[in-house]
Scaffold this active site. Structure first.
Site, PDB file in Angstrom:
ATOM      1  N   GLU A 329       0.825  -1.202   0.000  1.00 41.76           N
ATOM      2  CA  GLU A 329       0.000   0.000   0.000  1.00 41.76           C
ATOM      3  C   GLU A 329       0.858   1.250   0.000  1.00 41.76           C
ATOM      4  O   GLU A 329       1.713   1.414   0.891  1.00 41.76           O
ATOM      5  CB  GLU A 329      -0.893   0.046   1.244  1.00 41.76           C
ATOM      6  CG  GLU A 329      -1.986  -1.000   1.289  1.00 41.76           C
ATOM      7  CD  GLU A 329      -2.867  -0.846   2.529  1.00 41.76           C
ATOM      8  OE1 GLU A 329      -3.919  -1.486   2.560  1.00 41.76           O
ATOM      9  OE2 GLU A 329      -2.506  -0.085   3.444  1.00 41.76           O
ATOM     10  N   CYS A 330       0.646   2.144  -0.923  1.00 46.28           N
ATOM     11  CA  CYS A 330       1.233   3.472  -0.935  1.00 46.28           C
ATOM     12  C   CYS A 330       2.750   3.424  -0.721  1.00 46.28           C
ATOM     13  O   CYS A 330       3.496   3.042  -1.608  1.00 46.28           O
ATOM     14  CB  CYS A 330       0.532   4.365   0.085  1.00 46.28           C
ATOM     15  SG  CYS A 330       0.773   6.140  -0.206  1.00 46.28           S
TER      16      CYS A 330
END
Length: 448
Positions: A329-330
């Site tokens: 994620e990210c």
């Protein structure tokens, strides 16, 4: 349907940056020091404020959001909290009426009294107008008063109090002080564990709050904030029995990868997973695991150290080549690219799992609640990042905005890579409990 009652308060403000986290932490710390059990929640998506709120309360902090987490989930978490708390504190998000849904929507849905904090550093009589507007803008809100923040002097505080139409709403003032300022950077507050004096800062602001009307509340006074919380008819979300039973998930957790919702960890464990933690900054290899989770954080602040850890890069590469699942994620995704360029133009070689590069920007690149269709269903969540990526990979899917919201440009891409397509990466931050079955599929080697 069971109902439990507990004193509860929602800390709100007319805008971001007014001091909601400071007040929420001070109130929590003050009551914990007095021997009360305090549970704190954060309204809306946020990874950073909960670090401070957890330190202040001594208990895990979960999110409440009528869309992202869902109304039933909010109801269940609040009801559960009444079993172990003498006081529930909810920190709002942005301004009281900002967002869809807003902190005011949450307060109204659950009957939470609203305590407003206003940065009064550059005002006098207008303080009263803001307080009046927050109290009366929407009918049906319980209002518990207003506290002035960053006040210059006792004389200034007296002027602010005189400006209130209803003096009974005055809860006091916090004078401006560096002793309890919570430092910030590009994604929000600096995390409490990074500061050696974090607890001292919280004690300092709790001491200051102790001199206000709020600081003199006893158990009987707290009953004015009592709220009945009903449990939903059924569990907020179903947890597929054994969906991750027997699976060990390695979770990156250190200063570079620190954006972890406590409720997401709980969700994976409820699905049967065993969680083991490691540090990409300090460790030389992944722990034995079936799947890997690389959450968001600040890889850009630690890019040089990450790039120099060749052993960890090799270990992650071996995990990918073995066809084992990765959910990134990210910030976790950023580290998987070939190269990361910081805002000052310095470039660093990353883990080369995804082809391409990421570049930090001086301005926010994306922000807002979004949802992502994956194998198993739709996950709700959000996005918030300052970098952009350039890659030859085609998006396997893209996020969609929350209902009633619009995207500027395309939604966040979901990239799928690896020899068995077991690497899934996106700027999107997922709230696992919004669809536990879909969350489980992110960590399975083969999608059933």
């Amino acid at each position: 349907m069971s109902t439990s009652t507990c004193p509860a308060i929602l800390i709100a403000a007319p805008a971001s940056g007014q001091g909601k986290t400071t007040l929420a932490c001070a109130l929590a710390r003050l009551h914990v020091r007095q021997g009360r059990r305090v549970r704190v929640f954060k309204c809306g998506p946020d990874f950073l404020d909960p670090y401070w709120l957890t330190l202040a309360s001594g208990a895990p902090v979960h999110q409440l959001d009528l869309w992202m987490t869902g109304e039933a989930d909010c109801a269940q978490r609040l009801h559960d909290a009444t079993r172990e708390a003498d006081l529930i504190i909810v920190e709002g998000v942005m301004g009281l009426f900002d967002g869809q849904p807003s902190a005011a929507d949450l307060a109204q849905r659950f009957g939470l009294p609203v305590l407003a904090v206003i940065d009064a550093s550059a005002m006098a009589g207008t303080f009263g107008a803001l307080a009046w507007g927050l109290q009366h803008y929407r009918e049906g809100l319980r209002f518990a008063g207003v506290l002035a923040n960053r006040v210059a002097s006792p004389g200034h505080a007296a002027m602010l109090e005189e400006g209130l139409r209803d003096p009974a709403q005055w809860q006091g003032a916090l004078l401006r002080s560096e002793a309890f300022t919570l430092p910030e950077r590009h994604l929000g507050l600096v995390m409490a564990p990074e500061l050696g004096d974090a607890l001292q800062r919280l004690d300092a602001v709790a001491d200051a709050l102790a001199g206000t009307r709020l600081g003199h509340m006893g158990a009987a006074d707290l009953q004015a904030w009592s709220v009945p919380f009903e449990a939903p008819d059924s569990a907020a979300a179903g947890f597929p029995a054994g969906a991750l039973q027997g699976q060990t998930i390695a979770v990156a957790r250190d200063a570079a990868f620190c954006f972890l919702y406590a409720a997401n960890l709980d969700c994976l464990q409820a699905l049967g997973a065993r969680l083991v933690y490691f540090s990409p900054l300090a460790d030389s290899a992944l722990p034995p695991c079936d799947a890997l989770w690389l959450p968001g954080g600040y890889p850009e602040l630690h890019a040089e150290t990450l790039a120099a850890n060749h052993a960890m890069r090799t270990s992650i590469g071996s995990h990918v080549q073995a066809g084992k699942p990765v959910w990134a994620e990210c910030g976790g995704m950023m580290a998987l690219f070939d190269q990361l360029t910081t805002v000052d133009g310095a470039s660093h070689e990353m883990w080369a799992v995804l082809p391409g590069s990421v570049t930090l920007q001086k301005r926010l690149a994306a922000l807002g609640p979004q949802q992502l269709e994956v194998a198993g269903g739709c996950l709700r969540g959000h996005t918030f990042h300052y970098s952009t990526c350039a890659t030859p990979l085609q998006a396997a899917a893209r996020t969609q905005p929350a209902p009633g919201r619009k995207l500027r440009g395309e939604g966040e891409a979901l990239y799928v890579a690896g020899p068995t397509a077991s690497v899934r990466a996106s700027y999107f931050h997922a709230w696992f409990a919004s669809n536990p079955a879909a969350a489980a599929r992110l960590f399975l080697k083969e999608l059933p």
